[in-house]
Design an enzyme around this catalytic site. Structure first.
Site, PDB file in Angstrom:
ATOM      1  N   TYR A 192       0.820  -1.187   0.101  1.00  0.00           N
ATOM      2  CA  TYR A 192       0.213   0.072   0.002  1.00  0.00           C
ATOM      3  C   TYR A 192       0.941   1.023   0.141  1.00  0.00           C
ATOM      4  O   TYR A 192       0.452   2.159  -0.779  1.00  0.00           O
ATOM      5  CB  TYR A 192      -1.061   0.080   1.212  1.00  0.00           C
ATOM      6  CG  TYR A 192      -1.624   1.162   1.348  1.00  0.00           C
ATOM      7  CD1 TYR A 192      -2.710   1.470   0.664  1.00  0.00           C
ATOM      8  CD2 TYR A 192      -1.003   2.187   2.301  1.00  0.00           C
ATOM      9  CE1 TYR A 192      -3.506   2.898   0.808  1.00  0.00           C
ATOM     10  CE2 TYR A 192      -1.620   3.480   2.654  1.00  0.00           C
ATOM     11  CZ  TYR A 192      -2.947   3.839   1.833  1.00  0.00           C
ATOM     12  OH  TYR A 192      -3.509   5.011   2.077  1.00  0.00           O
ATOM     13  N   GLU A 219     -10.392   6.682   6.053  1.00  0.00           N
ATOM     14  CA  GLU A 219      -9.674   7.833   6.993  1.00  0.00           C
ATOM     15  C   GLU A 219     -10.296   8.051   8.028  1.00  0.00           C
ATOM     16  O   GLU A 219      -9.824   7.994   9.247  1.00  0.00           O
ATOM     17  CB  GLU A 219      -9.194   9.136   6.239  1.00  0.00           C
ATOM     18  CG  GLU A 219      -8.110   8.698   5.248  1.00  0.00           C
ATOM     19  CD  GLU A 219      -6.585   8.369   5.664  1.00  0.00           C
ATOM     20  OE1 GLU A 219      -6.529   8.135   6.853  1.00  0.00           O
ATOM     21  OE2 GLU A 219      -6.012   7.967   4.619  1.00  0.00           O
ATOM     22  N   TRP A 233      -3.620   2.759  10.656  1.00  0.00           N
ATOM     23  CA  TRP A 233      -4.048   2.576   9.496  1.00  0.00           C
ATOM     24  C   TRP A 233      -4.144   1.265   8.880  1.00  0.00           C
ATOM     25  O   TRP A 233      -4.826   0.661   8.246  1.00  0.00           O
ATOM     26  CB  TRP A 233      -3.156   3.462   8.487  1.00  0.00           C
ATOM     27  CG  TRP A 233      -3.624   3.151   7.013  1.00  0.00           C
ATOM     28  CD1 TRP A 233      -2.745   2.776   5.909  1.00  0.00           C
ATOM     29  CD2 TRP A 233      -4.863   3.434   6.475  1.00  0.00           C
ATOM     30  NE1 TRP A 233      -3.551   2.447   4.775  1.00  0.00           N
ATOM     31  CE2 TRP A 233      -4.567   3.111   4.929  1.00  0.00           C
ATOM     32  CE3 TRP A 233      -6.117   3.703   6.856  1.00  0.00           C
ATOM     33  CZ2 TRP A 233      -5.923   2.889   4.032  1.00  0.00           C
ATOM     34  CZ3 TRP A 233      -7.209   3.885   5.885  1.00  0.00           C
ATOM     35  CH2 TRP A 233      -6.864   3.509   4.604  1.00  0.00           C
TER      36      TRP A 233
END
Length: 229
Positions: free
Chosen positions: A34, A56, A64
Site C-alpha cells: 500500500y 480515513e 491505518w
C-alpha cells in the site's frame, strides 16, 4: 499515519529499509505494498476520494494497518462506496452491518463496530451528492466546486504538492491547508473529518506527497510529476 519515535527513524536518504517500516502494522506485506503503490499517488474522481475519506475516518484512534486489513469488508458493506447507493442507506442498514460484524467471524471480514463512524459514511455520501445542488465556493478563487474531487483538490490549487522533508520526523500531522479543509467539510455537514484525518487524506490521495527526500518513493513521485509538465 501516526508519527514514529524520533529514535526509530532511519537516517535521511537511507536505503537500508523503507522509511515507513517504523509505523504500527507496517511489517506486513499488504501495508508495505500500500505504501509503495498507493500512498501519495494522485487520486481523482468522487468515487476514489469518497472511499478514502470514509476509511480515513474509520482510522480515528486506530492504526491505518487495522483499517487497511478491513478495506474489503467495508467495500462489501457499503456497496463498493458507490455514492448513490451509500447515500440511500438508512440507520437500519448501519445497524444490520454492525450486527453482522458482531455475529460473524471478525478479523478482516468485519468492519469496526463504531456506530458513529459507520453512520458518518452514509451521511458523508449524502453531503457529497448535495454538493451538486449546494456547491462549495473556493474563497480564494471564487471557483464553484460541485464535486468532492473539485472541493478537496482546491486546497492544494488543484495540483499535487511534492514536499521535501529531509526525514520522516519532519512530516507534520496537520497543516494550515488540512485545517482549512476540515473547517470547510464540517461547515458542509461532513463528520469524522478533523484536521488530522484531513491531512492523512491529503497524504494518501496524493494531494501532498510526503515521502522523505532520498527515498525511492520520493524519486518515483518526482518522476511522475515531471511527466505532467
Amino acid at each position: 499515519l501516526k508519527r514514529p519515535a524520533a529514535s526509530s527513524l532511519p537516517a535521511p536518504g537511507s536505503s537500508s529499509a523503507s522509511w515507513f517500516t517504523m509505523y504500527s502494522g507496517s511489517s506486513n506485506e499488504e501495508y508495505m505494498r500500500y505504501m509503495r503503490e498507493e500512498w501519495g499517488f494522485e487520486k481523482r474522481g468522487d468515487a476514489q476520494l469518497f472511499e478514502k475519506l470514509s476509511l480515513e475516518g474509520q482510522q480515528a484512534g486506530l492504526s491505518w494497518a487495522t483499517v487497511l486489513a478491513k478495506r474489503g469488508a467495508y467495500r462489501k458493506a457499503f456497496h463498493n462506496f458507490r455514492l448513490s447507493s451509500v447515500a440511500a442507506m438508512t440507520e437500519r442498514d448501519i445497524d444490520r452491518i454492525m450486527q453482522s460484524a458482531a455475529e460473524g467471524p471478525g478479523g478482516r471480514s468485519a468492519v469496526i463496530c463504531h456506530r458513529g463512524k459507520l453512520l458518518s459514511i452514509m451521511r458523508n455520501a449524502q453531503c457529497v451528492l448535495r454538493l451538486r445542488s449546494e456547491p462549495y465556493v473556493d474563497p480564494a478563487t471564487g471557483r464553484v466546486c460541485r464535486s468532492l474531487d473539485d472541493l478537496l483538490w482546491s486546497f492544494v490549487g488543484w495540483a499535487p504538492v511534492l514536499n521535501r522533508w529531509k526525514s520522516a520526523k519532519e512530516i507534520p500531522l496537520v497543516t494550515p491547508a488540512a485545517a482549512a479543509m476540515a473547517k470547510a467539510l464540517r461547515k458542509l455537514g461532513f463528520s469524522y473529518c478533523g484536521e488530522t484525518i484531513c491531512y492523512s487524506l491529503m497524504q494518501s490521495c496524493g494531494l501532498v506527497i510526503d515521502h522523505p527526500l532520498g527515498t525511492p518513493e520520493h524519486r518515483a513521485a518526482a518522476a511522475r510529476l515531471a511527466k505532467r509538465r
